[in-house]
Design a protein around this motif. Sequence first.
Motif: not given
Length: 81
Positions: A32, A34-36, A38-44, A46
């Motif tokens: 999560s 790493r996702l954050l 990378a800019g994926d706040e929603i995926g992070a 979740e």
Amino acid sequence: MPLTKPNQELKRDLKEAAALLKWSGVDLFTISKRLLDAGDEIGAAELMKIALSYQAIEDKLVSYADEVKSGRVKRNAEQSG
């Protein structure tokens, strides 16, 4: 008073399941982050929610294992296997 073999197995299984959830949660938390990054706040968010739910269940399993150890919860011999 020593635990019966079925209760020893139950306690061990509960502790193993708790440890698996703990390390799975740690892995999800790392992903999560790493996702954050990378800019994926929603995926992070979740994944973080899932990781936190694992922590809550881990705590319950450890508590159940402690109850087995204290004798408050017992496993019947016919349930083992």
